[in-house]
Structures are given as C-alpha cells and as structure tokens.
Design a protein around this motif. Structure first.
Motif, mmCIF file in Angstrom:
data_model
loop_
_atom_site.group_PDB
_atom_site.id
_atom_site.type_symbol
_atom_site.label_atom_id
_atom_site.label_comp_id
_atom_site.label_asym_id
_atom_site.label_seq_id
_atom_site.Cartn_x
_atom_site.Cartn_y
_atom_site.Cartn_z
ATOM 1 N N ALA A 79 0.789 -1.126 -0.034
ATOM 2 C CA ALA A 79 0.046 -0.013 0.068
ATOM 3 C C ALA A 79 0.848 1.399 0.097
ATOM 4 C CB ALA A 79 -0.792 0.111 1.192
ATOM 5 N N MET A 80 0.209 2.303 -0.695
ATOM 6 C CA MET A 80 1.047 3.488 -0.724
ATOM 7 C C MET A 80 0.018 4.610 -0.746
ATOM 8 S SD MET A 80 4.405 2.761 -3.536
ATOM 9 C CE MET A 80 5.168 4.302 -2.914
ATOM 10 N N TYR A 81 0.385 5.899 -0.460
ATOM 11 C CA TYR A 81 -0.454 6.810 -0.131
ATOM 12 C C TYR A 81 0.304 8.085 -0.508
ATOM 13 C CZ TYR A 81 -1.618 3.114 3.115
ATOM 14 O OH TYR A 81 -1.906 2.023 3.947
ATOM 15 N N TRP A 82 -0.636 9.212 -0.737
ATOM 16 C CA TRP A 82 -0.160 10.719 -0.852
ATOM 17 C C TRP A 82 -1.083 11.577 0.177
ATOM 18 C CZ3 TRP A 82 4.001 12.953 -2.749
ATOM 19 C CH2 TRP A 82 4.781 12.104 -3.982
ATOM 20 N N TYR A 83 -0.368 12.105 1.040
ATOM 21 C CA TYR A 83 -0.592 13.438 1.602
ATOM 22 C C TYR A 83 -0.509 14.788 1.345
ATOM 23 C CZ TYR A 83 -1.998 9.432 5.078
ATOM 24 O OH TYR A 83 -2.306 8.261 5.464
ATOM 25 N N ARG A 84 -1.293 15.509 1.732
ATOM 26 C CA ARG A 84 -0.818 16.977 1.880
ATOM 27 C C ARG A 84 -0.820 17.687 3.034
ATOM 28 N NH1 ARG A 84 -3.944 21.149 -1.816
ATOM 29 N NH2 ARG A 84 -3.087 22.652 -0.444
ATOM 30 N N GLN A 85 0.155 18.301 3.489
ATOM 31 C CA GLN A 85 0.196 18.932 4.843
ATOM 32 C C GLN A 85 0.127 20.441 4.870
ATOM 33 O OE1 GLN A 85 4.105 18.841 7.076
ATOM 34 N NE2 GLN A 85 3.092 18.083 8.787
ATOM 35 N N TYR B 198 4.130 17.957 0.499
ATOM 36 C CA TYR B 198 3.386 16.780 0.033
ATOM 37 C C TYR B 198 4.173 15.625 0.528
ATOM 38 C CZ TYR B 198 0.500 19.194 -3.264
ATOM 39 O OH TYR B 198 -0.444 20.149 -3.612
ATOM 40 N N PHE B 199 3.569 14.570 1.206
ATOM 41 C CA PHE B 199 4.157 13.381 1.882
ATOM 42 C C PHE B 199 3.712 12.197 1.030
ATOM 43 C CE2 PHE B 199 6.843 15.080 5.039
ATOM 44 C CZ PHE B 199 6.216 16.211 5.480
ATOM 45 N N CYS B 200 4.515 11.365 0.789
ATOM 46 C CA CYS B 200 4.190 10.056 0.632
ATOM 47 C C CYS B 200 4.453 8.958 1.543
ATOM 48 C CB CYS B 200 5.179 9.679 -0.797
ATOM 49 S SG CYS B 200 4.789 7.846 -1.516
ATOM 50 N N ALA B 201 3.773 7.929 1.659
ATOM 51 C CA ALA B 201 3.691 6.839 2.857
ATOM 52 C C ALA B 201 3.228 5.729 2.065
ATOM 53 C CB ALA B 201 2.805 7.332 3.782
ATOM 54 N N SER B 202 3.952 4.486 2.852
ATOM 55 C CA SER B 202 3.817 3.048 2.309
ATOM 56 C C SER B 202 3.422 2.313 3.645
ATOM 57 C CB SER B 202 4.794 2.595 1.433
ATOM 58 O OG SER B 202 6.115 2.396 2.393
ATOM 59 N N SER B 203 2.850 1.345 3.426
ATOM 60 C CA SER B 203 2.650 0.193 4.456
ATOM 61 C C SER B 203 2.421 -1.166 3.894
ATOM 62 C CB SER B 203 1.295 0.763 5.391
ATOM 63 O OG SER B 203 0.109 0.495 4.400
ATOM 64 N N THR B 204 2.769 -2.030 4.800
ATOM 65 C CA THR B 204 2.972 -3.359 4.546
ATOM 66 C C THR B 204 1.533 -3.996 3.676
ATOM 67 O OG1 THR B 204 4.152 -3.748 6.218
ATOM 68 C CG2 THR B 204 3.194 -5.863 4.972
ATOM 69 N N SER B 205 0.286 -3.671 4.238
ATOM 70 C CA SER B 205 -0.755 -3.757 3.607
ATOM 71 C C SER B 205 -1.738 -2.777 3.962
ATOM 72 C CB SER B 205 -1.616 -4.994 4.210
ATOM 73 O OG SER B 205 -1.792 -5.003 5.397
ATOM 74 N N THR C 273 1.036 0.357 10.269
ATOM 75 C CA THR C 273 2.001 1.282 10.216
ATOM 76 C C THR C 273 2.356 2.093 8.860
ATOM 77 O OG1 THR C 273 2.879 0.482 12.378
ATOM 78 C CG2 THR C 273 3.828 2.372 11.348
ATOM 79 N N GLN C 274 2.003 3.239 8.822
ATOM 80 C CA GLN C 274 2.574 3.799 7.693
ATOM 81 C C GLN C 274 3.959 4.502 7.776
ATOM 82 O OE1 GLN C 274 -0.484 6.463 5.834
ATOM 83 N NE2 GLN C 274 -2.063 4.937 6.300
ATOM 84 N N TYR C 275 4.788 4.493 6.847
ATOM 85 C CA TYR C 275 6.196 4.981 6.792
ATOM 86 C C TYR C 275 6.232 5.989 5.926
ATOM 87 C CZ TYR C 275 7.224 0.768 9.597
ATOM 88 O OH TYR C 275 7.389 -0.241 10.292
#
Lengths: 109, 113
Positions: free
Chosen positions: B31-37, B89-96, B101-103
C-alpha cells in the motif's frame, strides 16, 4: 464519517512537567489508532500505536473506547520532546486514513 | 535500504504548469499513499493504492492523479497547478492496507505561483 480531533494546536510545558496531548476520534468500527511525531525538519515517524500497548521515549497512550479518546501522555517532559504530534486513525484498506490537525509541543527549559 | 524516497525536495511551479512528484519505496510494501500537509489542517489524504494496479481517492483528490504501475513507485501528478496546491506533500507506504503502520517519505515542498 470518521474523524480525529486534536483540540490543542499549541501546547507548552516546562521540562520535567507532565504532558498530555489530547486526541478524540469518531469511528463506527474498531479503530486502529496511532501517534506520529514530526521533529523539526524531519519526516513523520511512528511514535506508538494502540495495539502494541508499549511505551516509546517515555510516552504512553491508552485507548478509551467509552470516551473515544487516545490521549498521549508522558510524566516528565524533556526538551527533545518538542515537536509536532499527530494522532491518526488508519483504516487504510478502504482509503480511510485520517490524521488530526496536529499539536505542536514546546518543552521549555 | 533507502526506505521511502521522494523527489524533488522542493519545487516552485508556475500556475497552469504540470508536474509529477515522485515516490519510490524499496520495502516491497503493498500500500502507498499521498498526503498534503497544510498549517492548521494537518495531513489530508489525496490518493492511495492498496496494491500495484489499483488506486483510490482520498479526502482531497481534485486536481491530482496517480498511477501504480508497479509495487515500488507511486507518482502524483498535478495536471494544471493552482496556487491552492501550494503545500508540503508526503508519500507513505505500509505493508498492507488494513491498519498497518505507515512509513513516510521526507516530503516535497511545492510552491505554485
């Protein structure tokens, strides 16, 4: 809809004083709650998650389902604890990934 | 391992121009994600991907698009930037995808003028 509320944007304490960063949530299912910390000029990093029930850097957080809270506590704050703290509800599988607005903690000498 | 990286570190972009923010992870996370802060608004989810080949909309998807051609990369594209997209902008990932936990990556500071 799920929601995470951190009522304090700014929190200032003196070194050695107890500190509590508040977090309340609303979620219809079983929540997965986390505290993330962002030190100055660094990336966000996990501080702790409720499921692990551990203490990290002296911080603890207990999930209170009755009060729908997940407050972060430390009995004796240190200057190096100064940072931005985010409470998060991560139900990522359905795209339900919600962070609070964050609390900036300043620990004064 | 490098973990999760983002490029560029910062960028100034003229309104109306397009740009792609890059995110790469070497942890084999599904899993991967994009956030804005944004100040006072915390982190808001833009788009996410539970696994390669799939994507989904987050809380604030308008004006952004993503693709997930493989496990390691999750680029975020602004087709025609507007000043309100000025953010970190932050990208994050997690195992599933479920409650893991997102990194997070180091972030990209974007200014749209």
């Amino acid at each position: 809809a799920q929601r995470v509320t951190q009522p304090e944007k700014l929190l200032s304490v003196f070194k050695g004083a107890p500190v509590e960063l508040k977090c309340n949530y609303s979620y219809s299912g079983s929540p997965e709650l986390f505290w993330y910390v962002q030190y100055s000029r660094q990336r966000l990093q996990l501080l702790l998650r409720h499921i692990s029930r551990e203490s990290i850097k002296g911080f603890t957080a207990d999930l209170n389902k009755g009060e729908t809270s997940f407050h972060l506590k430390k009995p004796f704050a240190q200057e190096e604890d100064s940072a931005m703290y985010y409470c998060a509800l991560l139900k990522s599988g359905a795209g339900k990934s919600t962070f609070g607005d964050g609390t900036t903690l300043t620990v004064k000498p | 391992t490098a973990g999760i990286t983002q490029a560029p570190t910062s960028q100034i972009l003229a309104a109306g121009r397009s740009m792609t923010l890059r995110c790469t992870q070497d942890m084999r996370h599904n899993a991967m994600y994009w956030y804005r802060q944004d100040l006072g608004l915390g982190l808001r989810l833009i788009h996410y991907s539970n696994t390669a080949g799939t994507t989904g909309k987050g809380e604030v998807p308008d004006g952004y698009s993503v693709s997930r051609a493989n496990t390691d990369e999750f680029p975020l594209t602004l087709a025609s930037a507007v000043p309100s997209q000025t953010s970190v902008y932050f990208c994050a990932s997690s195992t599933s995808g479920e409650g893991d936990t997102q990194y997070f990556g180091p972030g990209t500071r974007l200014t749209v003028l």
